[in-house]
Design a protein around this motif. Sequence first.
Motif, PDB file in Angstrom:
ATOM      1  N   ALA A  47       0.810  -1.361  -0.384  1.00 55.52           N
ATOM      2  CA  ALA A  47       0.466   0.146   0.345  1.00 55.52           C
ATOM      3  C   ALA A  47       0.467   1.470  -0.457  1.00 55.52           C
ATOM      4  O   ALA A  47       2.161   1.529   0.301  1.00 55.52           O
ATOM      5  N   ASP A  48      -0.033   1.663  -0.683  1.00 56.29           N
ATOM      6  CA  ASP A  48       1.240   3.549  -0.413  1.00 56.29           C
ATOM      7  C   ASP A  48      -0.106   4.526   0.331  1.00 56.29           C
ATOM      8  O   ASP A  48      -1.328   4.791   0.349  1.00 56.29           O
ATOM      9  N   LEU A  49       1.620   5.157   1.687  1.00 53.94           N
ATOM     10  CA  LEU A  49      -0.194   6.090   2.498  1.00 53.94           C
ATOM     11  C   LEU A  49      -0.681   6.880   2.143  1.00 53.94           C
ATOM     12  O   LEU A  49      -1.058   7.233   2.676  1.00 53.94           O
ATOM     13  N   SER A  50       0.303   7.100   0.554  1.00 50.93           N
ATOM     14  CA  SER A  50      -1.075   8.746   0.349  1.00 50.93           C
ATOM     15  C   SER A  50      -2.522   8.269  -0.478  1.00 50.93           C
ATOM     16  O   SER A  50      -3.132   9.057  -0.378  1.00 50.93           O
ATOM     17  N   ALA A  54      -7.982  -0.081   1.492  1.00 55.62           N
ATOM     18  CA  ALA A  54      -9.380  -1.586   1.883  1.00 55.62           C
ATOM     19  C   ALA A  54      -8.466  -2.825   2.743  1.00 55.62           C
ATOM     20  O   ALA A  54      -9.209  -2.868   3.463  1.00 55.62           O
ATOM     21  N   ASP A  55      -7.529  -2.584   2.520  1.00 54.63           N
ATOM     22  CA  ASP A  55      -6.450  -4.178   3.635  1.00 54.63           C
ATOM     23  C   ASP A  55      -6.062  -3.981   4.200  1.00 54.63           C
ATOM     24  O   ASP A  55      -5.824  -4.476   4.593  1.00 54.63           O
ATOM     25  N   MET A  56      -5.247  -2.441   4.446  1.00 55.11           N
ATOM     26  CA  MET A  56      -5.537  -2.378   5.995  1.00 55.11           C
ATOM     27  C   MET A  56      -6.710  -2.376   6.931  1.00 55.11           C
ATOM     28  O   MET A  56      -7.700  -1.789   7.121  1.00 55.11           O
ATOM     29  N   VAL A  80      -2.977  11.415   5.845  1.00 53.20           N
ATOM     30  CA  VAL A  80      -2.637   9.691   5.804  1.00 53.20           C
ATOM     31  C   VAL A  80      -2.391   8.923   7.363  1.00 53.20           C
ATOM     32  O   VAL A  80      -3.076   7.702   7.646  1.00 53.20           O
ATOM     33  N   VAL A  81      -2.922  10.282   8.256  1.00 48.65           N
ATOM     34  CA  VAL A  81      -2.911  10.001   9.817  1.00 48.65           C
ATOM     35  C   VAL A  81      -3.915   9.132   9.946  1.00 48.65           C
ATOM     36  O   VAL A  81      -4.967   8.362  11.247  1.00 48.65           O
ATOM     37  N   ALA A  82      -5.011   9.901   9.058  1.00 50.23           N
ATOM     38  CA  ALA A  82      -7.016   9.561   9.596  1.00 50.23           C
ATOM     39  C   ALA A  82      -6.838   7.844   9.101  1.00 50.23           C
ATOM     40  O   ALA A  82      -7.924   7.489   9.799  1.00 50.23           O
ATOM     41  N   GLN A  83      -5.914   7.188   8.272  1.00 51.42           N
ATOM     42  CA  GLN A  83      -5.835   6.585   7.995  1.00 51.42           C
ATOM     43  C   GLN A  83      -5.811   5.308   9.402  1.00 51.42           C
ATOM     44  O   GLN A  83      -6.037   4.198   9.152  1.00 51.42           O
ATOM     45  N   PHE A  84      -5.488   5.587  10.179  1.00 54.53           N
ATOM     46  CA  PHE A  84      -4.805   4.953  11.177  1.00 54.53           C
ATOM     47  C   PHE A  84      -6.121   5.598  13.025  1.00 54.53           C
ATOM     48  O   PHE A  84      -5.428   5.647  13.955  1.00 54.53           O
ATOM     49  N   ALA A  85      -6.573   6.811  11.949  1.00 53.80           N
ATOM     50  CA  ALA A  85      -7.587   6.710  13.183  1.00 53.80           C
ATOM     51  C   ALA A  85      -7.816   6.215  15.074  1.00 53.80           C
ATOM     52  O   ALA A  85      -8.253   6.468  16.234  1.00 53.80           O
ATOM     53  N   ASP A  86      -8.381   4.682  14.097  1.00 55.57           N
ATOM     54  CA  ASP A  86      -9.064   3.791  15.185  1.00 55.57           C
ATOM     55  C   ASP A  86      -7.690   2.779  15.798  1.00 55.57           C
ATOM     56  O   ASP A  86      -8.195   1.780  16.026  1.00 55.57           O
ATOM     57  N   ALA A  87      -6.440   3.257  15.729  1.00 55.14           N
ATOM     58  CA  ALA A  87      -6.008   2.354  16.522  1.00 55.14           C
ATOM     59  C   ALA A  87      -5.452   3.403  17.959  1.00 55.14           C
ATOM     60  O   ALA A  87      -6.562   4.179  18.208  1.00 55.14           O
TER      61      ALA A  87
END
Length: 277
Positions: A47-50, A54-56, A80-87
């Motif tokens: 995956a490209d963080l930019s 869907a696989d994250m 970028v950070v929003a992809q991990f907001a539920d971490a």
Amino acid sequence: MIVVTGATGNVGRTLVRILAEESHEVTAVSRRITNGDVPPGVRTVAADLSQSSADMPSAPDAVFLLVGGDLMMAGDPARVVAQFADAGKIVLLSSQGVATRPDSLSHGRAFAAFEQVVMESGTDWTILRPGGFASNAYAWASSVKATRTIAAPFGEVGLPVIDPDDIAAVAAATLTQPGHTKAIYELTGPTPTTPRQRAAAIGDAIGEPVAFIDQTREEALAQMLTFMPAPVADTTLDILGTPTLREQTVSPDVQKILGRAPATFADWANRNTAAFR
């Protein structure tokens, strides 16, 4: 589940191995990655963080966030950070330059923007700010192999470069152990070394003399511009040639977190002789 971005790089590859050896469930993320790049049992996501993927995995326990050069300079930190907001937690690999070069576009402001978004994300967070990497010496590998020489500027200026494996060990600790929430750690090696001394250490590691050749700043800049943007090259040369007192100071944070001294540059060279033979 722990997500490791930049999983095939100098820090990420070791971090994935450490976490897997500690029996953590790990997802390794990189733009180009296969199962052969990681230990058995580690899930891979190309995956490209930019771009959103869907696989994250959703709601991971923790994320190690490494921001590569192009993403650092032109990426959108919020996206970028929003992809991990539920971490449950984000450990961000930033740069010492946020503190020492705050006006620098590359080492200061770009990393600071990511730090701010992570701090405001609502997740627990830890910031890691390393200085120069020992692995930057890989740039000398081809000349060492071909002519047993190393050309570099500022041959007598010392910096406490850090072994990327120590960054990975600190990242593993901060991802999996309590007590590091909302902490910022500066990571350095145990003592300043000069480029001339590092060249000698590589020679000792491979068992053959390596000659050091002094470059001018202009010569070094021309060489660096072939593989990095001008703002990054200029600030890098400023650090190498006229480091601040803080950039030359050994930080206690690796010792504090790992309970041991950080590795020396000679340790790194001895572990990576294959790159220079």
